[in-house]
Design a protein around this motif. Structure first.
Motif, mmCIF file in Angstrom:
data_model
loop_
_atom_site.group_PDB
_atom_site.id
_atom_site.type_symbol
_atom_site.label_atom_id
_atom_site.label_comp_id
_atom_site.label_asym_id
_atom_site.label_seq_id
_atom_site.Cartn_x
_atom_site.Cartn_y
_atom_site.Cartn_z
ATOM 1 N N LYS A 217 0.817 -1.216 0.000
ATOM 2 C CA LYS A 217 0.000 0.000 0.000
ATOM 3 C C LYS A 217 0.851 1.267 0.000
ATOM 4 O O LYS A 217 0.434 2.295 -0.519
ATOM 5 C CB LYS A 217 -0.978 0.003 1.177
ATOM 6 C CG LYS A 217 -1.992 -1.130 1.150
ATOM 7 C CD LYS A 217 -2.616 -1.378 -0.221
ATOM 8 C CE LYS A 217 -3.509 -0.287 -0.696
ATOM 9 N NZ LYS A 217 -4.078 -0.505 -2.034
ATOM 10 N N ILE A 218 2.054 1.191 0.560
ATOM 11 C CA ILE A 218 2.979 2.324 0.479
ATOM 12 C C ILE A 218 3.520 2.422 -0.943
ATOM 13 O O ILE A 218 3.567 3.504 -1.527
ATOM 14 C CB ILE A 218 4.114 2.186 1.523
ATOM 15 C CG1 ILE A 218 3.541 2.358 2.937
ATOM 16 C CG2 ILE A 218 5.232 3.189 1.243
ATOM 17 C CD1 ILE A 218 4.493 1.978 4.059
ATOM 18 N N SER A 219 3.886 1.285 -1.524
ATOM 19 C CA SER A 219 4.445 1.263 -2.882
ATOM 20 C C SER A 219 3.459 1.748 -3.930
ATOM 21 O O SER A 219 3.843 2.412 -4.892
ATOM 22 C CB SER A 219 4.915 -0.146 -3.257
ATOM 23 O OG SER A 219 5.992 -0.531 -2.451
ATOM 24 N N ASP A 220 2.168 1.427 -3.749
ATOM 25 C CA ASP A 220 1.194 1.850 -4.765
ATOM 26 C C ASP A 220 0.689 3.277 -4.541
ATOM 27 O O ASP A 220 -0.147 3.781 -5.285
ATOM 28 C CB ASP A 220 0.044 0.850 -4.907
ATOM 29 C CG ASP A 220 -0.982 0.875 -3.773
ATOM 30 O OD1 ASP A 220 -0.956 1.787 -2.916
ATOM 31 O OD2 ASP A 220 -1.837 -0.033 -3.750
ATOM 32 N N GLY A 221 1.196 3.932 -3.485
ATOM 33 C CA GLY A 221 0.864 5.334 -3.246
ATOM 34 C C GLY A 221 -0.424 5.572 -2.473
ATOM 35 O O GLY A 221 -0.818 6.716 -2.265
ATOM 36 N N THR A 222 -1.073 4.512 -2.008
ATOM 37 C CA THR A 222 -2.304 4.679 -1.236
ATOM 38 C C THR A 222 -2.028 5.413 0.072
ATOM 39 O O THR A 222 -2.799 6.272 0.488
ATOM 40 C CB THR A 222 -2.962 3.315 -0.939
ATOM 41 O OG1 THR A 222 -3.245 2.656 -2.173
ATOM 42 C CG2 THR A 222 -4.244 3.469 -0.137
ATOM 43 N N ILE A 223 -0.908 5.051 0.720
ATOM 44 C CA ILE A 223 -0.502 5.665 1.984
ATOM 45 C C ILE A 223 0.997 5.925 1.961
ATOM 46 O O ILE A 223 1.723 5.371 1.135
ATOM 47 C CB ILE A 223 -0.824 4.764 3.201
ATOM 48 C CG1 ILE A 223 -0.136 3.390 3.053
ATOM 49 C CG2 ILE A 223 -2.321 4.645 3.420
ATOM 50 C CD1 ILE A 223 -0.134 2.531 4.295
ATOM 51 N N THR A 224 1.432 6.751 2.891
ATOM 52 C CA THR A 224 2.855 6.858 3.206
ATOM 53 C C THR A 224 3.040 6.190 4.565
ATOM 54 O O THR A 224 2.051 5.936 5.283
ATOM 55 C CB THR A 224 3.314 8.328 3.302
ATOM 56 O OG1 THR A 224 2.669 8.948 4.430
ATOM 57 C CG2 THR A 224 2.998 9.102 2.024
ATOM 58 N N GLU B 108 4.048 7.514 7.161
ATOM 59 C CA GLU B 108 3.588 8.463 8.169
ATOM 60 C C GLU B 108 2.060 8.479 8.318
ATOM 61 O O GLU B 108 1.548 8.966 9.322
ATOM 62 C CB GLU B 108 4.107 9.869 7.844
ATOM 63 C CG GLU B 108 5.612 10.018 7.919
ATOM 64 C CD GLU B 108 6.373 9.375 6.748
ATOM 65 O OE1 GLU B 108 7.557 9.040 6.935
ATOM 66 O OE2 GLU B 108 5.775 9.190 5.656
ATOM 67 N N ASP B 109 1.351 7.946 7.354
ATOM 68 C CA ASP B 109 -0.120 7.914 7.397
ATOM 69 C C ASP B 109 -0.669 6.836 8.320
ATOM 70 O O ASP B 109 -1.845 6.881 8.689
ATOM 71 C CB ASP B 109 -0.704 7.654 6.000
ATOM 72 C CG ASP B 109 -0.508 8.797 5.038
ATOM 73 O OD1 ASP B 109 -0.399 9.957 5.494
ATOM 74 O OD2 ASP B 109 -0.465 8.517 3.822
#
Length: 121
Positions: free
Chosen positions: A65-72, A74-75
């Motif tokens: 989910k970080i890699s696909d840009g959904t979240i960082t 820090e989110d």
């Protein structure tokens, strides 16, 4: 208001999402997808522990989910726990580092003692 907008504001300035995904007793092979689905549904808190035996799958879901840009990173608020055989002062850091490695993370947002009862190794 999305579920990830509902937080508890701590005196430290940190915000803890009030809705989170617990990963205890999650079936092997299904935890990664549970993390992915939870994040897609708006969850921004994930609870894990070394003793659950699924930190690598939790980490794989977070990574996707970080890699696909959904979240960082820090989110999301990541909670993990020190298992009872690691309560000796010199073993707490060892346990935390092992969890970080399993999760594929640089840091945890909250690290707890799993229960206030230490086991002999």
């Amino acid at each position: 208001m999305a579920s990830h907008d509902k937080v508890v504001h701590l005196a430290s300035g940190q915000n803890v999402p009030i809705i989170g995904l617990g990963t205890w007793k999650s079936p092997p092979g299904k935890v990664k997808q549970a993390v992915i689905d939870a994040i897609d549904a708006g969850y921004r808190q994930i609870d894990s522990a070394l003793v659950y035996g699924n930190e690598s799958e939790v980490g794989a879901g977070l990574k996707e989910k970080i890699s696909d840009g959904t979240i960082t990173r820090e989110d999301v608020f990541i909670i993990d726990k020190c298992w009872n055989t690691f309560h000796k002062r010199e073993r707490v850091v060892e346990c935390c580092k092992l969890s970080l490695k399993n999760l594929g993370l640089e840091y945890l947002d909250l690290y707890l003692i799993h229960w206030p009862l230490g086991y002999k190794v």
